[in-house]
Design a protein around this motif. Structure first.
Motif, PDB file in Angstrom:
ATOM      1  N   GLU A  55       0.808  -1.219   0.000  1.00  0.00           N
ATOM      2  CA  GLU A  55       0.000   0.000   0.000  1.00  0.00           C
ATOM      3  C   GLU A  55       0.843   1.271   0.000  1.00  0.00           C
ATOM      4  OE1 GLU A  55      -3.023  -0.201   3.027  1.00  0.00           O
ATOM      5  OE2 GLU A  55      -3.592  -2.230   2.394  1.00  0.00           O
ATOM      6  N   VAL A  56       2.087   1.179   0.441  1.00  0.00           N
ATOM      7  CA  VAL A  56       2.909   2.394   0.532  1.00  0.00           C
ATOM      8  C   VAL A  56       4.131   2.316  -0.395  1.00  0.00           C
ATOM      9  CG1 VAL A  56       4.108   3.985   2.072  1.00  0.00           C
ATOM     10  CG2 VAL A  56       2.145   2.670   2.928  1.00  0.00           C
ATOM     11  N   CYS A  57       5.052   1.409  -0.076  1.00  0.00           N
ATOM     12  CA  CYS A  57       6.359   1.395  -0.760  1.00  0.00           C
ATOM     13  C   CYS A  57       6.235   1.111  -2.252  1.00  0.00           C
ATOM     14  CB  CYS A  57       7.278   0.339  -0.156  1.00  0.00           C
ATOM     15  SG  CYS A  57       7.172   0.184   1.614  1.00  0.00           S
ATOM     16  N   SER A  58       5.293   0.225  -2.612  1.00  0.00           N
ATOM     17  CA  SER A  58       5.256  -0.285  -3.985  1.00  0.00           C
ATOM     18  C   SER A  58       4.906   0.779  -5.011  1.00  0.00           C
ATOM     19  CB  SER A  58       4.288  -1.453  -4.104  1.00  0.00           C
ATOM     20  OG  SER A  58       2.967  -0.979  -4.002  1.00  0.00           O
ATOM     21  N   SER A  59       4.435   1.947  -4.548  1.00  0.00           N
ATOM     22  CA  SER A  59       4.136   2.979  -5.540  1.00  0.00           C
ATOM     23  C   SER A  59       5.427   3.534  -6.162  1.00  0.00           C
ATOM     24  CB  SER A  59       3.291   4.095  -4.915  1.00  0.00           C
ATOM     25  OG  SER A  59       3.930   4.597  -3.778  1.00  0.00           O
ATOM     26  N   CYS A  60       6.554   3.391  -5.482  1.00  0.00           N
ATOM     27  CA  CYS A  60       7.824   3.853  -6.057  1.00  0.00           C
ATOM     28  C   CYS A  60       8.882   2.755  -6.161  1.00  0.00           C
ATOM     29  CB  CYS A  60       8.422   4.984  -5.213  1.00  0.00           C
ATOM     30  SG  CYS A  60       7.365   6.417  -5.051  1.00  0.00           S
ATOM     31  N   HIS A  61       8.843   1.773  -5.237  1.00  0.00           N
ATOM     32  CA  HIS A  61       9.917   0.779  -5.165  1.00  0.00           C
ATOM     33  C   HIS A  61       9.489  -0.555  -5.765  1.00  0.00           C
ATOM     34  CE1 HIS A  61      12.684   3.048  -2.563  1.00  0.00           C
ATOM     35  NE2 HIS A  61      11.614   3.508  -1.956  1.00  0.00           N
ATOM     36  N   ASN A 197      22.587  12.646   6.584  1.00  0.00           N
ATOM     37  CA  ASN A 197      21.344  13.215   7.129  1.00  0.00           C
ATOM     38  C   ASN A 197      20.374  13.797   6.104  1.00  0.00           C
ATOM     39  OD1 ASN A 197      23.461  14.060   9.699  1.00  0.00           O
ATOM     40  ND2 ASN A 197      21.741  12.710  10.026  1.00  0.00           N
ATOM     41  N   ILE A 198      20.724  13.778   4.815  1.00  0.00           N
ATOM     42  CA  ILE A 198      19.767  14.311   3.833  1.00  0.00           C
ATOM     43  C   ILE A 198      19.353  13.180   2.896  1.00  0.00           C
ATOM     44  CG2 ILE A 198      19.394  15.954   1.954  1.00  0.00           C
ATOM     45  CD1 ILE A 198      21.630  17.615   3.523  1.00  0.00           C
ATOM     46  N   ILE A 199      18.075  12.870   2.924  1.00  0.00           N
ATOM     47  CA  ILE A 199      17.550  11.757   2.138  1.00  0.00           C
ATOM     48  C   ILE A 199      16.561  12.307   1.130  1.00  0.00           C
ATOM     49  CG2 ILE A 199      15.751  11.242   3.881  1.00  0.00           C
ATOM     50  CD1 ILE A 199      16.178   8.255   3.232  1.00  0.00           C
ATOM     51  N   ALA A 200      16.583  11.720  -0.084  1.00  0.00           N
ATOM     52  CA  ALA A 200      15.677  12.214  -1.126  1.00  0.00           C
ATOM     53  C   ALA A 200      14.239  11.759  -0.876  1.00  0.00           C
ATOM     54  CB  ALA A 200      16.151  11.723  -2.494  1.00  0.00           C
ATOM     55  N   MET A 201      14.099  10.579  -0.287  1.00  0.00           N
ATOM     56  CA  MET A 201      12.748  10.026  -0.075  1.00  0.00           C
ATOM     57  C   MET A 201      12.003  10.837   0.984  1.00  0.00           C
ATOM     58  SD  MET A 201      11.660   6.135   0.993  1.00  0.00           S
ATOM     59  CE  MET A 201      12.553   6.027   2.547  1.00  0.00           C
ATOM     60  N   PRO A 202      10.799  11.350   0.651  1.00  0.00           N
ATOM     61  CA  PRO A 202      10.022  12.042   1.681  1.00  0.00           C
ATOM     62  C   PRO A 202       9.536  11.044   2.730  1.00  0.00           C
ATOM     63  CG  PRO A 202       9.007  12.253  -0.509  1.00  0.00           C
ATOM     64  CD  PRO A 202      10.106  11.245  -0.619  1.00  0.00           C
ATOM     65  N   LYS A 203       9.194  11.533   3.896  1.00  0.00           N
ATOM     66  CA  LYS A 203       8.707  10.664   4.977  1.00  0.00           C
ATOM     67  C   LYS A 203       7.582   9.775   4.440  1.00  0.00           C
ATOM     68  CE  LYS A 203       7.160  11.155   9.789  1.00  0.00           C
ATOM     69  NZ  LYS A 203       5.864  10.478   9.873  1.00  0.00           N
ATOM     70  N   PRO A 204       7.821   8.446   4.377  1.00  0.00           N
ATOM     71  CA  PRO A 204       6.855   7.600   3.679  1.00  0.00           C
ATOM     72  C   PRO A 204       5.666   7.166   4.525  1.00  0.00           C
ATOM     73  CG  PRO A 204       8.802   6.322   4.270  1.00  0.00           C
ATOM     74  CD  PRO A 204       9.018   7.692   4.812  1.00  0.00           C
ATOM     75  N   LEU A 205       5.852   7.093   5.836  1.00  0.00           N
ATOM     76  CA  LEU A 205       4.823   6.490   6.684  1.00  0.00           C
ATOM     77  C   LEU A 205       4.283   7.528   7.675  1.00  0.00           C
ATOM     78  CD1 LEU A 205       6.785   3.229   7.493  1.00  0.00           C
ATOM     79  CD2 LEU A 205       4.720   3.337   6.099  1.00  0.00           C
ATOM     80  N   SER A 206       2.974   7.412   7.975  1.00  0.00           N
ATOM     81  CA  SER A 206       2.423   8.221   9.060  1.00  0.00           C
ATOM     82  C   SER A 206       1.421   7.364   9.832  1.00  0.00           C
ATOM     83  CB  SER A 206       1.777   9.489   8.518  1.00  0.00           C
ATOM     84  OG  SER A 206       0.898   9.163   7.458  1.00  0.00           O
ATOM     85  N   ASP A 207       1.175   7.731  11.063  1.00  0.00           N
ATOM     86  CA  ASP A 207       0.296   6.932  11.930  1.00  0.00           C
ATOM     87  C   ASP A 207      -1.073   6.736  11.289  1.00  0.00           C
ATOM     88  OD1 ASP A 207       2.311   6.794  13.741  1.00  0.00           O
ATOM     89  OD2 ASP A 207       1.529   8.358  15.081  1.00  0.00           O
ATOM     90  N   ASP A 232       7.301  -3.838  10.856  1.00  0.00           N
ATOM     91  CA  ASP A 232       6.663  -4.891  10.072  1.00  0.00           C
ATOM     92  C   ASP A 232       7.206  -4.933   8.645  1.00  0.00           C
ATOM     93  OD1 ASP A 232       5.280  -5.348  12.352  1.00  0.00           O
ATOM     94  OD2 ASP A 232       3.355  -4.547  11.647  1.00  0.00           O
ATOM     95  N   VAL A 233       7.346  -3.771   8.039  1.00  0.00           N
ATOM     96  CA  VAL A 233       7.808  -3.778   6.648  1.00  0.00           C
ATOM     97  C   VAL A 233       9.277  -4.192   6.591  1.00  0.00           C
ATOM     98  CG1 VAL A 233       8.558  -1.364   6.340  1.00  0.00           C
ATOM     99  CG2 VAL A 233       7.530  -2.603   4.429  1.00  0.00           C
ATOM    100  N   THR A 234      10.042  -3.853   7.626  1.00  0.00           N
ATOM    101  CA  THR A 234      11.450  -4.266   7.677  1.00  0.00           C
ATOM    102  C   THR A 234      11.546  -5.786   7.800  1.00  0.00           C
ATOM    103  OG1 THR A 234      12.075  -2.166   8.672  1.00  0.00           O
ATOM    104  CG2 THR A 234      13.613  -3.985   8.928  1.00  0.00           C
ATOM    105  N   ALA A 235      10.705  -6.363   8.672  1.00  0.00           N
ATOM    106  CA  ALA A 235      10.713  -7.822   8.822  1.00  0.00           C
ATOM    107  C   ALA A 235      10.350  -8.474   7.493  1.00  0.00           C
ATOM    108  CB  ALA A 235       9.729  -8.246   9.906  1.00  0.00           C
ATOM    109  N   PHE A 236       9.365  -7.895   6.799  1.00  0.00           N
ATOM    110  CA  PHE A 236       8.985  -8.420   5.478  1.00  0.00           C
ATOM    111  C   PHE A 236      10.166  -8.338   4.514  1.00  0.00           C
ATOM    112  CE2 PHE A 236       7.420  -7.292   1.167  1.00  0.00           C
ATOM    113  CZ  PHE A 236       6.877  -8.525   0.833  1.00  0.00           C
TER     114      PHE A 236
END
Lengths: 282, 426
Positions: A55-61, A197-207, A232-236
């Protein structure tokens, strides 16, 4: 004497300084179900992690090395064959050429790999500010952080092999306000754990972003928080990186037992054989 | 392989018929059964067997991997992942092979330092020692090319750095470089030829190992006292004594090996190598495998490129001259109180160089690398030759048997066990 000790201490700090110069913090070490000699994946957790990816990561990764059928394999999320079939059918897969020489789209089958969100790397880069989002299949093994002396030696004895997962979780939860005076360039985002400390990916997850399956009382199976999503996504992703992790550790235990017993027997055999040599010399 | 005349007597009619045509049974008998070994050799002498085991293990796992691996720049990474994911027990074979390389080097470093400690390179074992240095060189070439094959980021950039180093060699450097590249940069032809050579070199290692064992069986093994075998009482037949000890030691080594393969399979590699090779993106730190780190530190310690290359190759080549650089007549360090200290300083210096090799070449690291590099060469070129003249060695035992019985009675002498630091009280 005191002065000399101070000088040595100063020299050692000087030696250690470059290690901190990168400016990113060391990720916190989490408890993972798959760590240690008897580690296994938590099925419910990696099923939730898959939901977060989808639902989240797969839109870009992309997740190029994973086929739908893998989701039903033992040692993974272990979805049922029917679930995997239904899931695959939701995707459109390009196939062909057919007899007429045309490419065509058809519903996915379990043997198909996850389709990538972009047709090629250039398209992915163009849509994401000039840099293609990396494939996630191996991400949990392709990232790490420096442990430094003496931890890297101790890690061997305590079997710390979760550098990758700890780092991924830290980055996913590391989107904080930049400290005062820290310039974040446009298109960049501050992250406490990303190198530099500078990442191109915007904050992907929110509560509350991903809805988790409910238990009997109607409460979600796990908290719907950024921290939990990240775990959870890391374990996956650890499973996608190392799909035979459970088999490896299981076989490892058997191999260890066998080798220890074998060595024990060989030790006594050796002792018995050498007893004759010692008699001869006595 | 042995000068010691064979006591093998063929029993059956077939054995007699065969023996008169190809005396291989008596060769094996004299080399691995009746062959006399000093009765006091400790567990450091089991690493020859462990290394033979690792060589066979690497060749076997490698042959199976080659059945699935594709040496092509756009397919290599994928084919390795195919082995890891879809081939039955492919993950096991690959982790055995990748970690096996590291285990091979762990064993060879113990084997080399055992030779350094007990003076195993001294007459009459010079050829044996030099063959060992050649094997070590072949191992390094094999390991380096093997690490390139998965075609990850570290594979690609490691290959780029090392092949660029070779270009610094005067006159022939450029030719060597383009021959290795098969083009104008590291690319698909490079991968092809590295795969081919990676498959070839292990069999050359087997050839030199056979010479190494042959050269060992002529003078026979050295031992912790360094005193040669003087009577049959000093020796034991290879089988069963050395055989069972070697098998036991190999089994224990396998426990160590299994720990890495099953529980820390990626610890000794680099995370970057799980990122496919990308000529457009340089990794933050290009670091070789752990077993090359001391030499990498020496390479980078010298500010001049050609100078660095010379120093790096010299640091390995100097080993071949050890039999003549060490002027002491006493083999075993147990009887060399001064050299013993320098031996451990050298061991620490090599570890320090290894640590420095993993650090970026900046600030203090460079200065410390330069001091450690200088010390490395000072040890071999100055300390070792000079010590032989100024050191007063401790009295040597009259025979191996005397040393063994002395230690059995709880007195002085060398314990025959796996003691890392032999008793030196005299």
């Amino acid at each position: 004497m005191m002065k000399r000790t101070l000088l040595i201490a100063a020299a050692m700090i000087g030696l250690a300084a470059p290690a901190f110069a990168a400016g990113s913090e060391a990720p916190p070490m989490l408890k993972w179900s798959f760590s240690g000699p008897f580690g296994t994946f938590d099925r419910a957790q990696i099923q939730r992690g898959f939901k977060v990816y989808r639902e989240v990561c797969s839109s870009c990764h992309s997740l190029n090395y994973i086929a739908f059928r893998n989701l039903a394999q033992p040692g993974g999320p272990e979805f049922s064959e029917a679930q995997v079939k239904a899931l695959a059918a939701e995707y459109k897969i390009q196939d062909g050429p057919n007899d007429a020489g045309d490419m065509f789209e058809r519903p996915g089958r379990p043997a198909d790999h996850f389709p990538a969100p972009f047709p090629n790397e250039n398209a992915a880069a163009a849509a994401n500010g000039g840099k293609a989002p990396p494939d996630l299949s191996l991400m949990a093994k392709a990232r790490t952080y420096e442990r430094g002396f003496p931890w890297f030696i101790l890690d061997v004895f305590r079997q710390y092999a979760e550098n990758g997962p700890d780092y991924l979780h830290a980055v996913l939860t590391g989107y904080h306000e930049a400290p005062a005076g820290f310039q974040v360039p446009t298109g960049g985002h501050y992250n406490a754990y990303f190198p530099g400390n500078i990442i191109a990916m915007p904050k992907p997850l929110s509560d509350g972003q991903v809805e988790y399956p409910k238990d009997e009382s109607g409460k979600p199976q796990a908290p719907e928080t950024v921290d939990q999503y990240s775990r959870d996504v890391t374990a996956f992703l650890m499973w996608t990186a190392e799909p035979h992790l459970e088999a490896r550790k299981r076989l490892g235990f058997q191999a260890m037992l066998f080798l220890i017993v074998l060595s024990g027997l060989l030790y006594f055999t050796k002792k018995k054989v050498w007893a004759k040599a010692d008699e001869a010399s006595a | 392989m042995s000068q010691h005349s064979s006591t093998y007597v063929p029993k059956s009619a077939f054995a007699k018929w065969f023996e008169s045509r190809l005396p291989i049974a008596s060769l094996v008998h004299s080399s691995f059964i009746a062959y006399p070994v000093p009765r006091n050799i400790n567990y450091f002498w089991t690493f020859g067997a462990i290394l033979s085991f690792m060589l066979v293990s690497q060749i076997l796992t490698g042959v199976f991997l080659a059945m699935y691996y594709t040496p092509h720049a756009s397919l290599a990474f994928q084919s390795v992942e195919h082995i890891m994911r879809d081939v039955n027990f492919g993950w096991l074979i690959r982790y055995l092979h990748a970690n096996g390389a590291s285990m091979f080097f762990v064993a060879v470093y113990i084997h080399i330092f055992r030779g350094l400690y007990y003076g195993s390179y001294k007459a009459p074992r010079e050829i044996l020692w030099i063959l060992g240095v050649i094997i070590y060189g072949l191992m390094m070439a094999t390991a380096f090319m093997g690490y390139v094959l998965p075609w990850g980021q570290m594979s690609f950039w490691g290959a780029t750095v090392i092949t660029n180093i070779l270009a610094a060699i005067p006159v022939v450097g450029d030719t060597i470089q383009s021959l290795l590249w098969g083009g104008y940069s590291v690319g698909n032809p490079t991968l092809n030829r590295f795969f081919s050579i990676h498959y070839l070199l292990p069999f050359m290692i087997v050839g030199v190992v056979i010479l190494h064992v042959w050269a060992l069986h002529v003078p026979g093994q050295n031992n912790p006292t360094g005193v040669p075998i003087k009577s049959s009482k000093d020796a034991l037949p290879f089988t069963p004594y050395a055989t069972i000890k070697d098998i036991f030691a190999t089994a224990v080594f396998l426990i160590f090996f299994a720990w890495w393969v099953f529980y820390l399979p990626n610890y000794l590699g680099h995370a970057d190598n799980y990122v496919p090779a990308n000529p457009a993106v340089t990794p933050a730190h290009i670091v070789p495998e752990w077993y090359f780190l001391p030499f990498y530190a020496i390479l980078r310690a010298i500010p001049d490129k050609l100078g660095g290359v010379i120093a790096m190759f010299a640091s390995i080549a100097v080993l071949a001259f050890l039999p003549w650089l060490d002027t002491s007549k006493v083999r075993s360090t147990s009887y060399r109180p001064l050299y013993k200290q320098f031996f451990w300083i050298l061991a620490a210096d090599t570890l320090l160089l290894g640590w420095l090799g993993a650090k970026p070449p900046e600030g203090w690291y460079v200065i410390v690398s330069q001091i450690a590099t200088a010390y490395y060469f000072i040890h071999f070129l100055i300390i070792l030759p000079v010590l032989g003249f100024i050191e007063r060695p401790l009295p040597l035992p009259n025979s191996i048997l005397e040393a063994v019985t002395a230690s059995k009675k709880g007195g002085s002498g060398i314990p025959a066990g796996a003691n890392a630091e032999p008793n030196s009280k005299g």
